[in-house]
Design a protein around this motif. Sequence first.
Motif, PDB file in Angstrom:
ATOM      1  N   ASP A  87       0.817  -1.216   0.000  1.00 25.73           N
ATOM      2  CA  ASP A  87       0.000   0.000   0.000  1.00 25.73           C
ATOM      3  C   ASP A  87       0.845   1.257   0.000  1.00 25.73           C
ATOM      4  O   ASP A  87       0.404   2.300  -0.480  1.00 25.73           O
ATOM      5  N   ILE A  88       2.071   1.180   0.530  1.00 24.94           N
ATOM      6  CA  ILE A  88       2.879   2.396   0.647  1.00 24.94           C
ATOM      7  C   ILE A  88       3.165   3.006  -0.718  1.00 24.94           C
ATOM      8  O   ILE A  88       3.163   4.226  -0.888  1.00 24.94           O
ATOM      9  N   ASP A  89       3.409   2.174  -1.733  1.00 30.41           N
ATOM     10  CA  ASP A  89       3.621   2.687  -3.082  1.00 30.41           C
ATOM     11  C   ASP A  89       2.366   3.367  -3.604  1.00 30.41           C
ATOM     12  O   ASP A  89       2.413   4.445  -4.206  1.00 30.41           O
ATOM     13  N   LYS A  90       1.218   2.735  -3.365  1.00 22.87           N
ATOM     14  CA  LYS A  90      -0.040   3.284  -3.851  1.00 22.87           C
ATOM     15  C   LYS A  90      -0.351   4.605  -3.141  1.00 22.87           C
ATOM     16  O   LYS A  90      -0.739   5.596  -3.769  1.00 22.87           O
ATOM     17  N   ILE A  91      -0.168   4.591  -1.828  1.00 23.54           N
ATOM     18  CA  ILE A  91      -0.461   5.790  -1.039  1.00 23.54           C
ATOM     19  C   ILE A  91       0.460   6.936  -1.436  1.00 23.54           C
ATOM     20  O   ILE A  91       0.039   8.080  -1.570  1.00 23.54           O
ATOM     21  N   ALA A  98      -1.385  11.435  -8.289  1.00 19.67           N
ATOM     22  CA  ALA A  98      -1.888  10.456  -9.250  1.00 19.67           C
ATOM     23  C   ALA A  98      -3.389  10.258  -9.030  1.00 19.67           C
ATOM     24  O   ALA A  98      -3.871  10.317  -7.907  1.00 19.67           O
ATOM     25  N   ASP A  99      -4.103  10.031 -10.120  1.00 16.96           N
ATOM     26  CA  ASP A  99      -5.553   9.840 -10.025  1.00 16.96           C
ATOM     27  C   ASP A  99      -5.917   8.403  -9.664  1.00 16.96           C
ATOM     28  O   ASP A  99      -6.960   8.163  -9.060  1.00 16.96           O
ATOM     29  N   ALA A 198      -7.533   1.561  -0.382  1.00 21.77           N
ATOM     30  CA  ALA A 198      -6.462   2.544  -0.202  1.00 21.77           C
ATOM     31  C   ALA A 198      -6.739   3.837  -0.959  1.00 21.77           C
ATOM     32  O   ALA A 198      -6.484   4.925  -0.451  1.00 21.77           O
ATOM     33  N   THR A 199      -7.257   3.723  -2.169  1.00 19.21           N
ATOM     34  CA  THR A 199      -7.479   4.909  -2.993  1.00 19.21           C
ATOM     35  C   THR A 199      -8.428   5.889  -2.308  1.00 19.21           C
ATOM     36  O   THR A 199      -8.128   7.078  -2.186  1.00 19.21           O
ATOM     37  N   VAL A 200      -9.578   5.409  -1.872  1.00 24.00           N
ATOM     38  CA  VAL A 200     -10.555   6.277  -1.216  1.00 24.00           C
ATOM     39  C   VAL A 200      -9.981   6.809   0.098  1.00 24.00           C
ATOM     40  O   VAL A 200     -10.085   8.004   0.386  1.00 24.00           O
ATOM     41  N   ASN A 205      -8.188  11.269   3.550  1.00 20.15           N
ATOM     42  CA  ASN A 205      -7.202  11.829   4.480  1.00 20.15           C
ATOM     43  C   ASN A 205      -6.619  13.136   3.962  1.00 20.15           C
ATOM     44  O   ASN A 205      -6.394  14.081   4.737  1.00 20.15           O
ATOM     45  N   ARG A 206      -6.378  13.208   2.653  1.00 26.52           N
ATOM     46  CA  ARG A 206      -5.834  14.449   2.087  1.00 26.52           C
ATOM     47  C   ARG A 206      -6.859  15.581   2.161  1.00 26.52           C
ATOM     48  O   ARG A 206      -6.497  16.735   2.425  1.00 26.52           O
ATOM     49  N   LEU A 207      -8.130  15.267   1.951  1.00 26.65           N
ATOM     50  CA  LEU A 207      -9.166  16.285   2.099  1.00 26.65           C
ATOM     51  C   LEU A 207      -9.243  16.763   3.546  1.00 26.65           C
ATOM     52  O   LEU A 207      -9.380  17.966   3.807  1.00 26.65           O
ATOM     53  N   ARG A 208      -9.168  15.845   4.478  1.00 23.71           N
ATOM     54  CA  ARG A 208      -9.208  16.234   5.887  1.00 23.71           C
ATOM     55  C   ARG A 208      -8.064  17.173   6.242  1.00 23.71           C
ATOM     56  O   ARG A 208      -8.233  18.130   6.997  1.00 23.71           O
ATOM     57  N   GLU A 209      -6.879  16.896   5.698  1.00 22.27           N
ATOM     58  CA  GLU A 209      -5.734  17.756   5.971  1.00 22.27           C
ATOM     59  C   GLU A 209      -5.966  19.179   5.482  1.00 22.27           C
ATOM     60  O   GLU A 209      -5.430  20.133   6.045  1.00 22.27           O
TER      61      GLU A 209
END
Length: 233
Positions: A87-91, A98-99, A198-200, A205-209
Motif C-alpha cells: 500500500d505504501i507505493d499506492k499511497i 496520481a488519479d 487505499a485509494t478512497v 485523508n488528504r481532504l481532511r488535511e
Amino acid sequence: MKNGKKILIVEDDSAIAEIERDYLEIDGFGVELVDNGTDGIVRGSSGEFDLILLDVMLPGADGFAVCRKLRETMDIPILMVTARQEDIDKIRGLGLGADDYIVKPFSPGELVARVKSNLAQYERLRSRSAMPADGELKVGQIAIRPQSRRVYVRGEELTLKNKEYELLLFMLEHADMVLSKETLYEKIWGYDAIGDSATVAVHINRLREKIEDNPGDPKVIQTVWGAGYRFKA
C-alpha cells in the motif's frame, strides 16, 4: 477506429510497454512510448496528451518524481503502474497527485477499462466546470462553485487535485448521507470497487488535511465505522 485521445506510456520495460500500446491502439487510442523518467517529464508536460500511464520504477527519474513534477503544471489523469502490492507505493503515488494506480500483472481489459474510466471522469469534470450557471453549493464552511471549479473553506480559496475535488463535490452533494468506500470508488473513479480501499482512504485523508481544523479529530468528514464516511452538514 481512432477516438481522438492520446496516451503517453512511460515504461522502461519494452515488452510491457508494447503490450499496453497494442491494446490501447486496438481500442482507438493514439499512443506514444518513452522509456525513462526524464523524457516522461518532457513529453508529459507538452500538452499533447489526454492521459499518462506512468510506471513507478524508471531510470532517470522514478515515477513518483515524474508525477510530482507533472502535477505542477498538468491536471490530466495520471495512472501509476506498480509491480508491488504494498500500500505504501499506492499511497505515495496518490499523495503526489496520481488519479489512480494499477498493479502488475494486470489484464489488458482492466488497463483499457481504467484508462477509459479516468478519461470519462475527467471529461465530466471539465464539462461541469464549463457550465455557464453561476450557482454555488455550500455546506457549513465549505463552498464550491462547480462552473469555475473553485473551492472555499471559511472564505479562503483552496486548491485541490482532480480526484480530491470530485470527491469533495460528491460528498457535499450528498451531505449527511453515509457513503461506503465502494460507493465512493464507483462514483469517483467510475468502475466497480475491487476490494482495495487505499485509494478512497488516501483521498479522504488528504481532504481532511486541507479542510479540517484538526485532521486527527475530523468533524466535517466523519468516519462511520463499518459503513463508510459522512460529510456533516
